[in-house]
Design a protein around this motif. Structure first.
Motif, mmCIF file in Angstrom:
data_model
loop_
_atom_site.group_PDB
_atom_site.id
_atom_site.type_symbol
_atom_site.label_atom_id
_atom_site.label_comp_id
_atom_site.label_asym_id
_atom_site.label_seq_id
_atom_site.Cartn_x
_atom_site.Cartn_y
_atom_site.Cartn_z
ATOM 1 N N LEU A 164 0.833 -1.203 0.000
ATOM 2 C CA LEU A 164 0.000 0.000 0.000
ATOM 3 C C LEU A 164 0.872 1.259 0.000
ATOM 4 N N ILE A 165 1.885 1.246 0.839
ATOM 5 C CA ILE A 165 2.789 2.406 0.926
ATOM 6 C C ILE A 165 3.485 2.632 -0.409
ATOM 7 N N GLU A 166 3.950 1.559 -1.040
ATOM 8 C CA GLU A 166 4.616 1.697 -2.337
ATOM 9 C C GLU A 166 3.672 2.236 -3.401
ATOM 10 N N GLN A 167 2.411 1.767 -3.397
ATOM 11 C CA GLN A 167 1.442 2.245 -4.385
ATOM 12 C C GLN A 167 1.159 3.734 -4.190
ATOM 13 N N ILE A 168 1.007 4.162 -2.950
ATOM 14 C CA ILE A 168 0.751 5.584 -2.681
ATOM 15 C C ILE A 168 1.978 6.413 -3.029
ATOM 16 N N GLN A 169 3.152 5.910 -2.661
ATOM 17 C CA GLN A 169 4.402 6.616 -2.968
ATOM 18 C C GLN A 169 4.543 6.809 -4.473
ATOM 19 N N GLN A 170 4.186 5.785 -5.239
ATOM 20 C CA GLN A 170 4.269 5.878 -6.691
ATOM 21 C C GLN A 170 3.362 6.988 -7.223
ATOM 22 N N PHE A 189 2.416 9.731 -5.627
ATOM 23 C CA PHE A 189 2.991 11.024 -5.279
ATOM 24 C C PHE A 189 4.232 11.326 -6.117
ATOM 25 N N GLU A 190 5.076 10.329 -6.344
ATOM 26 C CA GLU A 190 6.296 10.560 -7.121
ATOM 27 C C GLU A 190 5.995 10.771 -8.599
ATOM 28 N N ASN A 191 4.995 10.057 -9.129
ATOM 29 C CA ASN A 191 4.616 10.282 -10.520
ATOM 30 C C ASN A 191 4.153 11.711 -10.720
ATOM 31 N N ASP A 192 3.464 12.244 -9.739
ATOM 32 C CA ASP A 192 2.993 13.614 -9.819
ATOM 33 C C ASP A 192 4.172 14.577 -9.827
ATOM 34 N N VAL A 193 5.160 14.349 -8.960
ATOM 35 C CA VAL A 193 6.356 15.197 -8.900
ATOM 36 C C VAL A 193 7.154 15.057 -10.187
ATOM 37 N N THR A 194 7.273 13.828 -10.707
ATOM 38 C CA THR A 194 8.005 13.583 -11.943
ATOM 39 C C THR A 194 7.376 14.330 -13.106
ATOM 40 N N ASN A 195 6.058 14.358 -13.149
ATOM 41 C CA ASN A 195 5.375 15.047 -14.238
ATOM 42 C C ASN A 195 5.597 16.545 -14.211
ATOM 43 N N LEU A 196 5.963 17.088 -13.038
ATOM 44 C CA LEU A 196 6.226 18.513 -12.939
ATOM 45 C C LEU A 196 7.620 18.877 -13.430
ATOM 46 N N GLY A 197 8.510 17.903 -13.453
ATOM 47 C CA GLY A 197 9.894 18.151 -13.846
ATOM 48 C C GLY A 197 10.012 18.357 -15.343
ATOM 49 N N THR A 198 11.207 18.753 -15.746
ATOM 50 C CA THR A 198 11.441 18.953 -17.166
ATOM 51 C C THR A 198 12.477 17.951 -17.639
ATOM 52 N N GLY A 199 12.257 17.429 -18.806
ATOM 53 C CA GLY A 199 13.220 16.521 -19.411
ATOM 54 C C GLY A 199 13.301 15.183 -18.730
ATOM 55 N N GLU A 200 14.250 14.379 -19.171
ATOM 56 C CA GLU A 200 14.439 13.053 -18.615
ATOM 57 C C GLU A 200 15.233 13.129 -17.333
ATOM 58 N N GLY A 201 15.028 12.116 -16.498
ATOM 59 C CA GLY A 201 15.753 12.050 -15.239
ATOM 60 C C GLY A 201 17.233 11.828 -15.463
ATOM 61 N N ASN A 202 18.034 12.216 -14.487
ATOM 62 C CA ASN A 202 19.462 12.016 -14.517
ATOM 63 C C ASN A 202 19.742 10.529 -14.397
#
Length: 194
Positions: free
Chosen positions: A103-109, A111-124
């Motif tokens: 459950l924690i991993e699913q919720i974390q995913q 929240f992180e997907n939301d933060v990732t979508n705010l970023g620009t470009g590909e991850g380091n």
């Protein structure tokens, strides 16, 4: 540093609402949760003041006009143990009968997907020193709670590091991470308990 996530929990079951509220508060601080037993009581607050919405599929379907434009921030609670495996691209499913760590991993995913979508470009593609430490422990078979204890960080931080490692490397399985770690000299084959 982090902004407080405002979360609406729209569930008729008080016990489910309280349990979810407890998980969110304990593992994902800072959060502000509000529980509503009906969609109508939720809408009385204005509805649009929340960052995330946790509800049942019935509530989602009956109020699709509200939830569909917010689908990336809406989590549907599912009682089906197999539903999480066939997760739709349009919804985030949380399998309520899953173990706490899942459950924690699913919720974390979410929240992180939301933060990732705010970023620009590909991850380091380069791992940070802390991510390398986490990777070393993961490939040795250490569970998330033990990693948190060994590195003196929160479970939430461990989950964030694991998500970042997966995103940067594009490797989703532990066996794949083991292969990567051996090939890049992060660990030796003798370090792994098989």
């Amino acid at each position: 540093m982090y902004h407080t996530k405002r979360i609406a929990i729209i569930l008729p079951d008080t016990l489910q609402s309280s349990g979810l509220q407890s998980i969110l508060t304990e593992y994902f601080a800072p959060v502000e949760t509000n529980c509503f037993s009906t969609y109508e009581s939720f809408m009385a607050t204005g509805g649009d003041i929340f960052d995330y919405y946790f509800t049942l599929s019935e509530t989602f379907v009956l109020n699709v006009d509200f939830f569909l434009p917010r689908k990336s921030k809406t989590v549907i609670l599912s009682d089906c143990p197999l539903c999480g495996a066939s997760q739709s691209a349009y919804t985030n499913l949380l399998t309520v009968r899953a173990p706490l760590e899942t459950l924690i991993e699913q919720i974390q995913q979410l929240f992180e997907n939301d933060v990732t979508n705010l970023g620009t470009g590909e991850g380091n593609k380069e791992l940070s020193a802390r991510e390398v430490e986490v990777l070393q422990l993961v490939v040795k078979g250490t569970i998330n709670k033990e990693i948190a204890d060994k590195l003196n960080i929160s479970l939430n931080t461990v989950l964030s590091h694991r998500k970042n490692i997966t995103a940067k490397l594009g490797i989703k399985t532990v066996s794949g991470l083991i292969f990567y770690a051996i090939m890049h000299g992060i660990i030796s084959a003798e370090d792994i308990d098989l």
